[in-house]
Scaffold this active site. Structure first.
Site, PDB file in Angstrom:
ATOM      1  N   GLY B  73       0.395 -12.043  -0.003  1.00 12.53           N
ATOM      2  CA  GLY B  73      -1.549 -11.738  -0.224  1.00 12.53           C
ATOM      3  C   GLY B  73      -2.314 -13.063  -0.004  1.00 12.53           C
ATOM      4  N   LEU B  74      -1.946 -13.715   0.739  1.00 16.94           N
ATOM      5  CA  LEU B  74      -2.874 -14.689   1.158  1.00 16.94           C
ATOM      6  C   LEU B  74      -3.737 -16.125  -0.221  1.00 16.94           C
ATOM      7  CD1 LEU B  74      -5.090 -12.548   3.412  1.00 16.94           C
ATOM      8  CD2 LEU B  74      -3.524 -14.270   4.204  1.00 16.94           C
ATOM      9  N   ASN B 100      -6.001 -22.671   9.452  1.00 16.00           N
ATOM     10  CA  ASN B 100      -6.142 -20.950   9.420  1.00 16.00           C
ATOM     11  C   ASN B 100      -7.494 -20.787   8.603  1.00 16.00           C
ATOM     12  OD1 ASN B 100      -5.037 -18.557   8.299  1.00 16.00           O
ATOM     13  ND2 ASN B 100      -4.475 -18.281  10.133  1.00 16.00           N
ATOM     14  N   CYS B 131      -4.364 -10.122   9.138  1.00 14.93           N
ATOM     15  CA  CYS B 131      -3.231  -9.821   7.731  1.00 14.93           C
ATOM     16  C   CYS B 131      -3.543  -8.880   6.826  1.00 14.93           C
ATOM     17  CB  CYS B 131      -3.479 -11.530   6.856  1.00 14.93           C
ATOM     18  SG  CYS B 131      -2.235 -11.134   6.015  1.00 14.93           S
ATOM     19  N   LYS B 166      -7.141 -15.283  15.775  1.00 10.04           N
ATOM     20  CA  LYS B 166      -5.417 -14.454  15.977  1.00 10.04           C
ATOM     21  C   LYS B 166      -5.127 -13.109  15.379  1.00 10.04           C
ATOM     22  CE  LYS B 166      -0.957 -15.690  13.110  1.00 10.04           C
ATOM     23  NZ  LYS B 166       0.135 -15.937  12.551  1.00 10.04           N
ATOM     24  N   ILE B 192       1.263 -13.020  18.262  1.00  8.44           N
ATOM     25  CA  ILE B 192       0.839 -11.531  17.151  1.00  8.44           C
ATOM     26  C   ILE B 192       1.188 -11.999  15.525  1.00  8.44           C
ATOM     27  CG2 ILE B 192       1.074  -9.924  19.057  1.00  8.44           C
ATOM     28  CD1 ILE B 192       4.235  -8.955  17.449  1.00  8.44           C
ATOM     29  N   GLY B 244       5.694 -15.161  16.366  1.00  6.81           N
ATOM     30  CA  GLY B 244       6.609 -13.714  16.356  1.00  6.81           C
ATOM     31  C   GLY B 244       8.440 -13.372  16.869  1.00  6.81           C
ATOM     32  N   GLY B 245       8.418 -14.514  16.136  1.00  2.00           N
ATOM     33  CA  GLY B 245      10.320 -13.522  15.531  1.00  2.00           C
ATOM     34  C   GLY B 245      10.822 -14.561  16.839  1.00  2.00           C
ATOM     35  N   THR B 267       9.072 -17.555  10.686  1.00  2.21           N
ATOM     36  CA  THR B 267       9.380 -17.195   9.860  1.00  2.21           C
ATOM     37  C   THR B 267      11.194 -18.050   9.817  1.00  2.21           C
ATOM     38  OG1 THR B 267       9.053 -14.868   9.610  1.00  2.21           O
ATOM     39  CG2 THR B 267      11.169 -15.056   8.913  1.00  2.21           C
TER      40      THR B 267
END
Lengths: 244, 304
Positions: B73-74, B100, B131, B166, B192, B244-245, B267
């Site tokens: 939630g930022l 950002n 987001c 973004k 993404i 992304g990933g 991540t």
């Protein structure tokens, strides 16, 4: 599970935790946090022990590992328990595998705090689930056992058992430390509310990073809003946590 | 062989194409025990809003197959506290520091961008229009071409810094949004952001996340991200950053080969806090092995 780790783990404090992940595997995907159960040195190597119960995918995979398999271990992380050196009575309240950090704490206190009595209230679902009992019995002067199904010790919840004795630990020289399911900590919080008893609890929460970056593991506190279990905890003063 | 790893993107020069994705790297300091931050091409800090935000109630994360859902939630300290408390430390790091930013209204975006104009040590802005975690937040900007263009132009009009926008993958045609955002003046695109997802506890029959839905990240989304980056690279002429990933150098190289000028690692930082240094090392190893002296000679070399 015993993990061979770097020498830096010798500095681990009771209440601190490690993030554990399979090397080169995405199953489970995220690292899993575990309280440190013990740290031992042997022949120049350092070994970190964790105690876990199989509750989901991650622990199920861990339970199938064989000796010599490779894991990534990050730690020691977080804030540990505070024990004043003048403490006379150290009371541990453990629920299930929540005994792990308390056992580590008891070992340290036995070595470092002379003249303190260490008492443990240990609860689990049944006698079979009383993991780590032998070790903690070897350290504490008294271990009082309770099981939900009455298969060993006092039948019922560990917090009820402790509640009967609570007045014994109302003095300034007593400290209470607890770790276990949230429901148990909530009951303990209710018992101790409005009493001038010092109690610290170790909380558990899902985590992604363990180092304060992902903001996934927050817990609600009474005065500071949402705080990170991994960084500001996992050990908190029981009265600072909002258990409502 | 001395390798040339530097890339230029939209007026920003990076020592290498490896950046850390916003929301996965805190404000940099959290990772300083685990790698030499000076090695990074850029650090993109946790998304900043005009005022501090508490974020969502827990539970905020849940593991999924080869990935995770988050609904943080930022949560952030707010742009002013960032400048006062976090930026001074970051100025000591010899990597591009990218702020950002996000808002709930165009005016919020504009104010945050204006405040950062005066902040020494910020190399660029990355505008989060995507987001998916906040009920009234970014999703409306990023999924509506007109709004996406409007917010881009508004930030460009006030900012002195290169502006990266973004993009969200939660749209029917990402190239359409990409073109609009380019036309509105964006210097760079990054994509993404997370893919909106959901997970249910079948014992209690409740969502695993308090927010019900969350953003999916991790290797599960990499093929989708790669496809979208490839499509967007072919649709616009401004530089594109692939996100992304990405878990390792192989993943990062895929994005560069399809045409991304740089990559963001997200991540993977949670699983191994030193992963970005490993990615840079392994990227250099790949180049040496292939006899590629300049990373720019690899970018966009996909053969079809």
């Amino acid at each position: 599970m015993v993990l061979k780790a770097s020498a830096s783990f010798r500095e681990s404090l009771p209440g601190q935790f490690v993030m554990v992940r399979m090397t080169d595997s995405n199953a489970p995907f995220l690292s899993r946090p575990f309280s440190i159960y013990s740290v031992r040195s042997r022949g120049g190597d350092t070994f970190v022990e964790i105690l876990y119960k199989v509750v989901g995918k991650g622990t199920d995979i861990f339970s199938r590992l064989r000796e010599g398999d490779a894991m990534n271990v990050l730690g020691p992380l977080g804030r540990g328990f505070d024990v004043p050196s003048t403490c006379k009575k150290i009371v541990l309240i453990a629920g299930g595998v929540g005994v792990a950090p308390l056992s580590f704490l008891a070992e340290r206190c036995e070595k470092e705090i002379s003249g303190a009595e260490i008492i443990c209230y240990m609860g689990a679902g049944s006698s079979k689930a009383l993991a780590g009992l032998d070790r903690i019995e070897g350290i504490c002067s008294v271990v009082k056992i309770s099981t939900d199904d009455g298969s060993r010790g006092h039948p019922g919840l560990v917090t009820e058992f402790f509640g009967h004795d609570m007045e014994l630990y109302a003095d300034n020289d007593s400290r209470i430390y607890s770790c276990g399911p949230t429901q148990m900590l909530r009951s303990l919080h209710k018992l101790l509310k409005d009493r001038p008893v010092a109690c610290q609890v170790s909380l558990e929460e899902r985590m992604a990073c363990g180092i304060g970056a992902c903001l996934g593991c927050v817990v609600k506190t009474k005065s500071d809003g949402l705080v990170r279990v991994c960084k500001e905890g996992p050990v908190f003063d029981i009265n600072s946590v909002d258990f409502s | 062989m001395k390798l040339k790893m530097g890339v230029d993107i939209g007026g920003l020069t990076l020592k290498n194409p490896v950046m850390t994705a916003s929301g996965t790297f805190g404000y940099g300091e959290e990772y300083s025990d685990y790698l030499d931050l000076n090695r990074l091409g850029a650090i993109i800090v946790k998304g900043l809003s005009l005022e501090p935000r508490d974020g969502n109630q827990p539970p905020r994360i849940i593991e999924t197959a080869s990935g995770m859902l988050n609904a943080v939630g930022l949560q952030n300290v707010g742009v002013r506290a960032f400048i006062d408390d976090k930026l001074p430390w970051l100025r000591g790091i010899d990597s591009a520091i990218i702020a950002n930013i996000f808002g709930e209204t165009i005016e919020d975006y504009v104010k945050v961008a204006e405040i950062l104009n005066d902040a020494e040590g910020v190399a660029a802005l990355e505008v989060n229009i995507s987001c998916p975690n906040v009920k009234r937040g970014g999703i409306t900007f990023g999924s509506d071409p007109a709004l996406a263009g409007e917010v881009t132009r508004a930030v460009k009009d006030v900012s002195h810094l290169p502006v990266i926008v973004k993009l969200t993958p939660n749209v029917t045609d990402i190239t359409q949004i990409a073109r609009v955002v380019e036309a509105a003046g964006a210097d760079v695109l990054s994509l993404i952001n997370t893919i909106t997802g959901m997970s249910v506890d079948i014992e209690k029959r409740v969502p695993h996340l308090e927010n019900v839905t969350g953003g999916l990240s991790g290797p599960a989304i990499k093929p989708v991200a790669l496809r979208m980056v490839w499509e967007v690279v072919n649709a616009v002429s401004i530089p594109v950053i692939g996100v992304g990933g990405i878990m390792n150098a192989r993943d990062a190289l895929e994005f560069l080969i399809v045409g991304a000028k740089a990559v963001q690692v997200g991540t993977a930082n949670f699983l191994n806090p030193g992963v970005t240094a490993d990615i840079i090392d392994d990227m250099e190893k790949y180049m040496s092995e292939k006899g590629i002296g300049d990373i720019n000679d690899l970018i966009g070399t996909l053969k079809i």
